[in-house]
Design a protein around this motif. Structure first.
Motif, PDB file in Angstrom:
ATOM      1  N   MET A   1       0.831  -1.210   0.000  1.00  0.00           N
ATOM      2  CA  MET A   1       0.000   0.000   0.000  1.00  0.00           C
ATOM      3  C   MET A   1       0.864   1.259   0.000  1.00  0.00           C
ATOM      4  SD  MET A   1      -3.073   1.241  -0.052  1.00  0.00           S
ATOM      5  CE  MET A   1      -4.099  -0.154   0.435  1.00  0.00           C
ATOM      6  N   ILE A   2       1.931   1.234   0.832  1.00  0.00           N
ATOM      7  CA  ILE A   2       2.800   2.403   0.926  1.00  0.00           C
ATOM      8  C   ILE A   2       3.482   2.664  -0.409  1.00  0.00           C
ATOM      9  CG2 ILE A   2       4.862   3.344   2.029  1.00  0.00           C
ATOM     10  CD1 ILE A   2       4.094   1.866   4.557  1.00  0.00           C
ATOM     11  N   PHE A   3       3.993   1.584  -1.019  1.00  0.00           N
ATOM     12  CA  PHE A   3       4.677   1.734  -2.311  1.00  0.00           C
ATOM     13  C   PHE A   3       3.703   2.189  -3.405  1.00  0.00           C
ATOM     14  CE2 PHE A   3       7.713  -1.182  -0.228  1.00  0.00           C
ATOM     15  CZ  PHE A   3       8.860  -0.425  -0.399  1.00  0.00           C
ATOM     16  N   SER A   4       2.474   1.717  -3.330  1.00  0.00           N
ATOM     17  CA  SER A   4       1.473   2.106  -4.326  1.00  0.00           C
ATOM     18  C   SER A   4       1.186   3.609  -4.241  1.00  0.00           C
ATOM     19  CB  SER A   4       0.184   1.313  -4.102  1.00  0.00           C
ATOM     20  OG  SER A   4      -0.812   1.721  -5.018  1.00  0.00           O
ATOM     21  N   ARG A   5       1.032   4.103  -3.012  1.00  0.00           N
ATOM     22  CA  ARG A   5       0.801   5.543  -2.842  1.00  0.00           C
ATOM     23  C   ARG A   5       2.014   6.349  -3.284  1.00  0.00           C
ATOM     24  NH1 ARG A   5      -2.163   6.068   3.107  1.00  0.00           N
ATOM     25  NH2 ARG A   5      -4.132   5.052   2.504  1.00  0.00           N
ATOM     26  N   LEU A   6       3.193   5.836  -2.931  1.00  0.00           N
ATOM     27  CA  LEU A   6       4.406   6.542  -3.324  1.00  0.00           C
ATOM     28  C   LEU A   6       4.521   6.622  -4.847  1.00  0.00           C
ATOM     29  CD1 LEU A   6       7.100   7.858  -2.636  1.00  0.00           C
ATOM     30  CD2 LEU A   6       8.122   5.567  -2.494  1.00  0.00           C
ATOM     31  N   ARG A   7       4.176   5.531  -5.527  1.00  0.00           N
ATOM     32  CA  ARG A   7       4.220   5.523  -6.988  1.00  0.00           C
ATOM     33  C   ARG A   7       3.258   6.556  -7.569  1.00  0.00           C
ATOM     34  NH1 ARG A   7       1.363   2.698 -11.159  1.00  0.00           N
ATOM     35  NH2 ARG A   7       2.647   2.521 -13.051  1.00  0.00           N
ATOM     36  N   HIS A   8       2.047   6.623  -7.009  1.00  0.00           N
ATOM     37  CA  HIS A   8       1.070   7.589  -7.504  1.00  0.00           C
ATOM     38  C   HIS A   8       1.570   9.023  -7.308  1.00  0.00           C
ATOM     39  CE1 HIS A   8      -2.363   4.444  -6.970  1.00  0.00           C
ATOM     40  NE2 HIS A   8      -1.738   4.322  -8.141  1.00  0.00           N
ATOM     41  N   HIS A   9       2.209   9.274  -6.161  1.00  0.00           N
ATOM     42  CA  HIS A   9       2.748  10.608  -5.906  1.00  0.00           C
ATOM     43  C   HIS A   9       3.872  10.942  -6.891  1.00  0.00           C
ATOM     44  CE1 HIS A   9       0.271  11.312  -2.494  1.00  0.00           C
ATOM     45  NE2 HIS A   9       0.909  10.477  -1.658  1.00  0.00           N
ATOM     46  N   LEU A  10       4.710   9.958  -7.172  1.00  0.00           N
ATOM     47  CA  LEU A  10       5.820  10.184  -8.107  1.00  0.00           C
ATOM     48  C   LEU A  10       5.306  10.435  -9.522  1.00  0.00           C
ATOM     49  CD1 LEU A  10       8.341   7.487  -6.841  1.00  0.00           C
ATOM     50  CD2 LEU A  10       8.608   9.970  -6.669  1.00  0.00           C
ATOM     51  N   LEU A  11       4.289   9.642  -9.924  1.00  0.00           N
ATOM     52  CA  LEU A  11       3.703   9.845 -11.246  1.00  0.00           C
ATOM     53  C   LEU A  11       3.029  11.210 -11.349  1.00  0.00           C
ATOM     54  CD1 LEU A  11       2.147   6.339 -12.060  1.00  0.00           C
ATOM     55  CD2 LEU A  11       4.107   7.422 -13.175  1.00  0.00           C
ATOM     56  N   PHE A  12       2.336  11.580 -10.287  1.00  0.00           N
ATOM     57  CA  PHE A  12       1.682  12.896 -10.270  1.00  0.00           C
ATOM     58  C   PHE A  12       2.735  14.006 -10.347  1.00  0.00           C
ATOM     59  CE2 PHE A  12       0.134  16.612  -7.916  1.00  0.00           C
ATOM     60  CZ  PHE A  12      -1.008  16.897  -8.651  1.00  0.00           C
ATOM     61  N   GLY A  13       3.829  13.842  -9.607  1.00  0.00           N
ATOM     62  CA  GLY A  13       4.899  14.837  -9.638  1.00  0.00           C
ATOM     63  C   GLY A  13       5.540  14.936 -11.004  1.00  0.00           C
ATOM     64  N   SER A  14       5.757  13.788 -11.648  1.00  0.00           N
ATOM     65  CA  SER A  14       6.343  13.785 -12.986  1.00  0.00           C
ATOM     66  C   SER A  14       5.436  14.496 -13.976  1.00  0.00           C
ATOM     67  CB  SER A  14       6.580  12.342 -13.442  1.00  0.00           C
ATOM     68  OG  SER A  14       7.067  12.309 -14.766  1.00  0.00           O
ATOM     69  N   GLY A  15       4.139  14.185 -13.915  1.00  0.00           N
ATOM     70  CA  GLY A  15       3.192  14.839 -14.817  1.00  0.00           C
ATOM     71  C   GLY A  15       3.080  16.323 -14.550  1.00  0.00           C
ATOM     72  N   LEU A  16       3.112  16.712 -13.266  1.00  0.00           N
ATOM     73  CA  LEU A  16       2.985  18.123 -12.905  1.00  0.00           C
ATOM     74  C   LEU A  16       4.192  18.930 -13.387  1.00  0.00           C
ATOM     75  CD1 LEU A  16       1.207  20.151 -11.374  1.00  0.00           C
ATOM     76  CD2 LEU A  16       2.554  19.633  -9.317  1.00  0.00           C
ATOM     77  N   VAL A  17       5.386  18.375 -13.189  1.00  0.00           N
ATOM     78  CA  VAL A  17       6.605  19.067 -13.623  1.00  0.00           C
ATOM     79  C   VAL A  17       6.631  19.196 -15.141  1.00  0.00           C
ATOM     80  CG1 VAL A  17       9.112  18.891 -13.753  1.00  0.00           C
ATOM     81  CG2 VAL A  17       7.952  18.431 -11.599  1.00  0.00           C
ATOM     82  N   THR A  18       6.244  18.121 -15.835  1.00  0.00           N
ATOM     83  CA  THR A  18       6.223  18.163 -17.297  1.00  0.00           C
ATOM     84  C   THR A  18       5.198  19.172 -17.796  1.00  0.00           C
ATOM     85  OG1 THR A  18       6.859  15.816 -17.379  1.00  0.00           O
ATOM     86  CG2 THR A  18       5.935  16.781 -19.384  1.00  0.00           C
ATOM     87  N   LEU A  19       4.025  19.204 -17.156  1.00  0.00           N
ATOM     88  CA  LEU A  19       2.991  20.169 -17.541  1.00  0.00           C
ATOM     89  C   LEU A  19       3.464  21.602 -17.298  1.00  0.00           C
ATOM     90  CD1 LEU A  19       0.112  20.747 -18.501  1.00  0.00           C
ATOM     91  CD2 LEU A  19      -0.640  20.509 -16.112  1.00  0.00           C
TER      92      LEU A  19
END
Length: 220
Positions: free
Chosen positions: A1-19
């Motif tokens: 669960m922890i890794f899943s949330r961390l992955r979602h945060h990382l993906l969100f951060g990657s998309g946000l920075v790219t945007l």
């Protein structure tokens, strides 16, 4: 669960920075009319940050799985990374001006040499600071120097002549352009708007500029 949330945060951060990077590119979209916004060189680091966050997200997904399923996030990382890099690479070459050099003229004006968007030609432009934006240094002139085959494009720089009356572009160890500093565009050479084709023509042009301003470009 922890890794899943961390992955979602990382993906969100990657998309946000790219945007964020794409929004900056849209704001600074090159045009030929009015003052221009030129992105600082550090803006390209956003692309690297987005890519790193994407890689970390996929590695996190791999840790959270068992058996052969751990390989899936790593395998999908390849097409995702290639797509991201290709898309951002096209954006960089087609839509972004890159600062190459800047200096202050004797009259106090700050000027910048930029590499203009393009894939086939290497095009340079000179801009004068206007508040937080930039406009062409020479009236009615945006592209001041270019190379059709990429020759003599290494280490481009702006140089002011010793008498403070002329602005020169040095690249590839040669003087490639010479302009009288003033409100209106005024090239030093009568054939300044014609781009040399052969190496000998480039060297001849550099020699004529050197004789005109009395400065050696330290040809290498």
């Amino acid at each position: 669960m922890i890794f899943s949330r961390l992955r979602h945060h990382l993906l969100f951060g990657s998309g946000l920075v790219t945007l964020l990077y794409l929004c900056l590119v849209a704001i600074a979209m090159p045009s030929r009319e009015g003052p221009q916004i030129v992105l600082p060189q550090e803006a390209s680091l956003l692309v690297l940050v987005g890519a790193v966050l994407l890689v970390l997200a996929q590695f996190t997904a791999s840790v959270d799985r068992t058996g052969w399923r751990r390989l899936l996030p790593l395998l999908t990382l390849v097409p995702m990374s290639l797509g991201l890099l290709m898309g951002l690479g096209l954006t960089e070459t087609q839509l972004v001006r890159h600062e190459v050099d800047r200096l202050t003229l004797p009259d106090g004006r700050l000027v910048m040499l930029t590499l203009e968007p393009g894939t086939t030609d290497t095009i340079f432009a000179v801009w004068s600071e206007e508040g937080w934006r930039w406009r062409p240094l020479f009236e009615g002139v945006t592209q001041v120097s270019y190379s059709e085959d990429g020759s003599f494009t290494e280490n481009p720089a702006l140089v002011v002549s010793r008498d403070g009356q002329h602005l020169l572009i040095r690249r590839g160890g040669l003087w490639t352009d010479c302009w009288r500093i003033g409100v209106a565009s005024s090239p030093c050479l009568p054939d300044a708007l014609r781009t040399p084709v052969t190496r000998s023509e480039w060297f001849d042009r550099s020699d004529r500029i050197a004789a005109f301003v009395g400065m050696d470009p330290a040809r290498r």
